[in-house]
Design a protein around this motif. Structure first.
Motif, PDB file in Angstrom:
ATOM      1  N   TRP A   1       0.808  -1.216   0.000  1.00  0.00           N
ATOM      2  CA  TRP A   1       0.000   0.000   0.000  1.00  0.00           C
ATOM      3  C   TRP A   1       0.846   1.274   0.000  1.00  0.00           C
ATOM      4  CZ3 TRP A   1       1.767   2.066   4.429  1.00  0.00           C
ATOM      5  CH2 TRP A   1       2.141   1.202   5.457  1.00  0.00           C
ATOM      6  N   GLY A   2       2.170   1.150  -0.059  1.00  0.00           N
ATOM      7  CA  GLY A   2       3.060   2.292   0.084  1.00  0.00           C
ATOM      8  C   GLY A   2       3.245   3.077  -1.204  1.00  0.00           C
ATOM      9  N   GLY A   3       3.995   4.172  -1.102  1.00  0.00           N
ATOM     10  CA  GLY A   3       4.250   5.037  -2.259  1.00  0.00           C
ATOM     11  C   GLY A   3       5.633   5.647  -2.187  1.00  0.00           C
ATOM     12  N   ARG A   4       5.748   6.911  -2.585  1.00  0.00           N
ATOM     13  CA  ARG A   4       7.046   7.587  -2.631  1.00  0.00           C
ATOM     14  C   ARG A   4       7.055   8.917  -1.861  1.00  0.00           C
ATOM     15  NH1 ARG A   4      10.773   4.222  -3.720  1.00  0.00           N
ATOM     16  NH2 ARG A   4      12.132   5.961  -4.315  1.00  0.00           N
ATOM     17  N   LYS A   5       6.026   9.163  -1.047  1.00  0.00           N
ATOM     18  CA  LYS A   5       5.935  10.451  -0.366  1.00  0.00           C
ATOM     19  C   LYS A   5       6.967  10.614   0.739  1.00  0.00           C
ATOM     20  CE  LYS A   5       1.054  11.285  -1.339  1.00  0.00           C
ATOM     21  NZ  LYS A   5      -0.314  11.324  -0.773  1.00  0.00           N
TER      22      LYS A   5
ATOM     23  N   ILE B   1       7.276   2.249  -0.836  1.00  0.00           N
ATOM     24  CA  ILE B   1       7.758   2.332   0.543  1.00  0.00           C
ATOM     25  C   ILE B   1       6.650   2.918   1.414  1.00  0.00           C
ATOM     26  CG2 ILE B   1       9.541   3.209   2.074  1.00  0.00           C
ATOM     27  CD1 ILE B   1      10.485   1.172  -0.059  1.00  0.00           C
ATOM     28  N   GLY B   2       6.157   2.109   2.334  1.00  0.00           N
ATOM     29  CA  GLY B   2       5.026   2.512   3.154  1.00  0.00           C
ATOM     30  C   GLY B   2       5.386   2.976   4.541  1.00  0.00           C
ATOM     31  N   GLU B   3       6.520   2.501   5.075  1.00  0.00           N
ATOM     32  CA  GLU B   3       6.829   2.777   6.467  1.00  0.00           C
ATOM     33  C   GLU B   3       8.250   3.266   6.653  1.00  0.00           C
ATOM     34  OE1 GLU B   3       3.791  -0.337   8.701  1.00  0.00           O
ATOM     35  OE2 GLU B   3       5.946  -0.705   8.808  1.00  0.00           O
ATOM     36  N   CYS B   4       8.384   4.302   7.437  1.00  0.00           N
ATOM     37  CA  CYS B   4       9.656   4.759   7.989  1.00  0.00           C
ATOM     38  C   CYS B   4       9.637   4.408   9.473  1.00  0.00           C
ATOM     39  CB  CYS B   4       9.807   6.269   7.797  1.00  0.00           C
ATOM     40  SG  CYS B   4      11.088   7.036   8.806  1.00  0.00           S
ATOM     41  N   TRP B   5      10.472   3.439   9.865  1.00  0.00           N
ATOM     42  CA  TRP B   5      10.619   3.142  11.282  1.00  0.00           C
ATOM     43  C   TRP B   5      11.660   4.118  11.817  1.00  0.00           C
ATOM     44  CZ3 TRP B   5       9.920  -2.445  13.310  1.00  0.00           C
ATOM     45  CH2 TRP B   5       8.784  -3.009  12.730  1.00  0.00           C
ATOM     46  N   ALA B   6      11.197   5.131  12.503  1.00  0.00           N
ATOM     47  CA  ALA B   6      12.026   6.283  12.836  1.00  0.00           C
ATOM     48  C   ALA B   6      12.770   6.130  14.156  1.00  0.00           C
ATOM     49  CB  ALA B   6      11.151   7.537  12.879  1.00  0.00           C
ATOM     50  N   ILE B   7      12.076   5.619  15.168  1.00  0.00           N
ATOM     51  CA  ILE B   7      12.685   5.385  16.483  1.00  0.00           C
ATOM     52  C   ILE B   7      12.263   3.998  16.922  1.00  0.00           C
ATOM     53  CG2 ILE B   7      12.945   6.202  18.859  1.00  0.00           C
ATOM     54  CD1 ILE B   7      12.003   8.958  17.924  1.00  0.00           C
ATOM     55  N   SER B   8      13.195   3.059  16.929  1.00  0.00           N
ATOM     56  CA  SER B   8      12.820   1.657  17.111  1.00  0.00           C
ATOM     57  C   SER B   8      13.950   0.841  17.723  1.00  0.00           C
ATOM     58  CB  SER B   8      12.424   1.046  15.757  1.00  0.00           C
ATOM     59  OG  SER B   8      12.294  -0.357  15.851  1.00  0.00           O
TER      60      SER B   8
ATOM     61  N   LEU C   1       3.964   6.752   8.278  1.00  0.00           N
ATOM     62  CA  LEU C   1       3.283   5.871   7.327  1.00  0.00           C
ATOM     63  C   LEU C   1       2.806   6.679   6.121  1.00  0.00           C
ATOM     64  CD1 LEU C   1       1.028   3.917   9.847  1.00  0.00           C
ATOM     65  CD2 LEU C   1       3.359   3.393   9.155  1.00  0.00           C
ATOM     66  N   ASP C   2       3.041   6.134   4.935  1.00  0.00           N
ATOM     67  CA  ASP C   2       2.563   6.730   3.680  1.00  0.00           C
ATOM     68  C   ASP C   2       1.582   5.771   3.038  1.00  0.00           C
ATOM     69  OD1 ASP C   2       2.124   7.844   1.181  1.00  0.00           O
ATOM     70  OD2 ASP C   2       4.092   7.265   0.389  1.00  0.00           O
ATOM     71  N   ALA C   3       0.281   6.086   3.186  1.00  0.00           N
ATOM     72  CA  ALA C   3      -0.767   5.227   2.622  1.00  0.00           C
ATOM     73  C   ALA C   3      -1.126   5.711   1.219  1.00  0.00           C
ATOM     74  CB  ALA C   3      -1.978   5.225   3.532  1.00  0.00           C
ATOM     75  N   GLU C   4      -0.343   5.285   0.243  1.00  0.00           N
ATOM     76  CA  GLU C   4      -0.668   5.576  -1.157  1.00  0.00           C
ATOM     77  C   GLU C   4      -1.942   4.829  -1.554  1.00  0.00           C
ATOM     78  OE1 GLU C   4      -0.089   7.316  -4.941  1.00  0.00           O
ATOM     79  OE2 GLU C   4       0.863   7.715  -3.018  1.00  0.00           O
ATOM     80  N   ALA C   5      -2.110   3.635  -0.989  1.00  0.00           N
ATOM     81  CA  ALA C   5      -3.355   2.872  -1.087  1.00  0.00           C
ATOM     82  C   ALA C   5      -3.807   2.554   0.336  1.00  0.00           C
ATOM     83  CB  ALA C   5      -3.144   1.594  -1.897  1.00  0.00           C
ATOM     84  N   SER C   6      -5.005   2.010   0.474  1.00  0.00           N
ATOM     85  CA  SER C   6      -5.529   1.726   1.806  1.00  0.00           C
ATOM     86  C   SER C   6      -4.824   0.533   2.435  1.00  0.00           C
ATOM     87  CB  SER C   6      -7.035   1.447   1.731  1.00  0.00           C
ATOM     88  OG  SER C   6      -7.730   2.587   1.297  1.00  0.00           O
ATOM     89  N   LEU C   7      -4.563   0.639   3.743  1.00  0.00           N
ATOM     90  CA  LEU C   7      -4.027  -0.492   4.486  1.00  0.00           C
ATOM     91  C   LEU C   7      -5.124  -1.527   4.689  1.00  0.00           C
ATOM     92  CD1 LEU C   7      -1.996   1.885   5.176  1.00  0.00           C
ATOM     93  CD2 LEU C   7      -1.571   0.666   7.304  1.00  0.00           C
TER      94      LEU C   7
END
Length: 322
Positions: free
Chosen positions: A16-20, A34-41, A86-92
């Motif tokens: 469901w990801g995109g390029r935003k 690319i749908g997810e950036c795990w920023a602090i993990s 999260l970048d929902a280019e399409a629906s999760l």
């Protein structure tokens, strides 16, 4: 050690990801959706690496285990929080997460209560948030018959909204939404419905988890009662979205910074910071560090106070656990 820990994000490909994450945040992301950036993990599926100072090159989970003073010497075995964009280019997928007890028994990890700050929502965007079943029997019947139109609650959403999503809540981000997610450190998701989508790699429909979903969905759905508080100090605005006891696992804040302000931890606390927009600096122990859109950091418990300055829109969080 009196310095912030700046972190390198980890990116995940999603159907469901995109390029935003590249176009809106300037991240260098891998090819694909690319749908997810795990920023602090500190989760093993996406470990954040420290990029500066004494602990440069070390992972957050290793610091948790080997330098617990940075986190106020907590009792928990794992770094408890996870911050994503999260970048929902399409629906999760329509999904639900288990609570701690179910997750420990079945998945050997934490449960997953989470929340969303809506960074951007295109006109007409909506969430799936909750369901309309009055009891467990009605829930099971509607799931088994695929009566999604009557079961699922659709909630209009706009930029700047905040939603708290306790474990057991049926939910989904839908297309056209970017959100910052603060959650327990868990990667357990039970898919209830996925629009019959097919994985490119296998040519098969994505796996659903109907039994686990039915086991863990809260019935009936009740919207959590949030006491969102906003206060202004000079030109700065501070909003508390959620905190214990409503959210046992984390407190989440928005800081809109227009002029210098000095902040302090509660004793034994550490703070997660994500810059959503703007630029400025954080000053710790007399040293300045640049802040700009897309930067993520931890201010450890060993830092008593710090100063923020610039034009900054920040989402910050603290663990609710000791």
């Amino acid at each position: 050690m009196s310095e912030p820990l700046f972190l390198k994000p980890v990116f995940h490909n999603k159907i469901w990801g995109g390029r935003k994450l590249e176009t809106k945040f300037g991240y260098k992301i891998p090819d694909g959706d690319i749908g997810e950036c795990w920023a602090i993990s500190g989760h093993p599926h996406g470990r954040s690496l420290v990029e500066n100072g004494e602990f440069s090159g070390e992972f957050v989970d290793d610091l948790w285990n080997n330098h617990s003073e940075l986190f106020g010497n907590p009792k928990g075995k794992v770094f408890p929080l996870l911050t994503k964009i999260l970048d929902a280019e399409a629906s999760l997928s329509v999904q639900v997460h288990p609570d701690n007890d179910y997750a420990w028994e079945h998945e050997h990890e934490l449960g997953k209560t989470e929340c969303w700050y809506i960074i951007d929502a295109e006109p007409g965007s909506y969430l799936i948030y909750g369901h309309n079943a009055k009891n467990k029997e009605e829930l099971d019947t509607m799931i088994e018959s695929g009566d999604w139109d009557h079961l699922l609650r659709k909630v209009p959403v706009k930029t700047g909204d905040f939603y708290f999503v306790p474990s057991g809540t049926v939910h989904a981000l839908n297309k056209g939404i970017m959100a910052l997610e603060t959650q327990q450190s868990s990667d357990t998701t039970y898919r209830l419905y996925d629009y019959d989508r097919v994985e490119k790699s296998t040519g098969k429909k994505r796996e659903l988890h109907i039994k686990q979903s039915e086991d863990t969905i809260t019935v009936p759905h009740v919207d959590p009662k949030l006491d969102i508080v906003t206060k202004t100090e000079g030109k700065n605005t501070f909003t508390t979205f959620v905190q214990p006891p409503v959210s046992p696992y984390f407190a989440v804040y928005r800081w809109e910074i227009k002029e210098p302000v000095t902040l302090r931890h509660n004793i034994g606390k550490y703070t997660l910071i994500s810059v959503i927009s703007g630029e400025g600096k954080i000053t710790v122990d007399g040293k300045d560090y640049d802040l700009n859109k897309g930067v993520h950091l931890i201010v450890p418990a060993t830092v008593d106070s710090w100063t923020l300055d610039g034009d900054l829109n920040i989402i910050a969080s603290e663990s609710g656990e000791e």
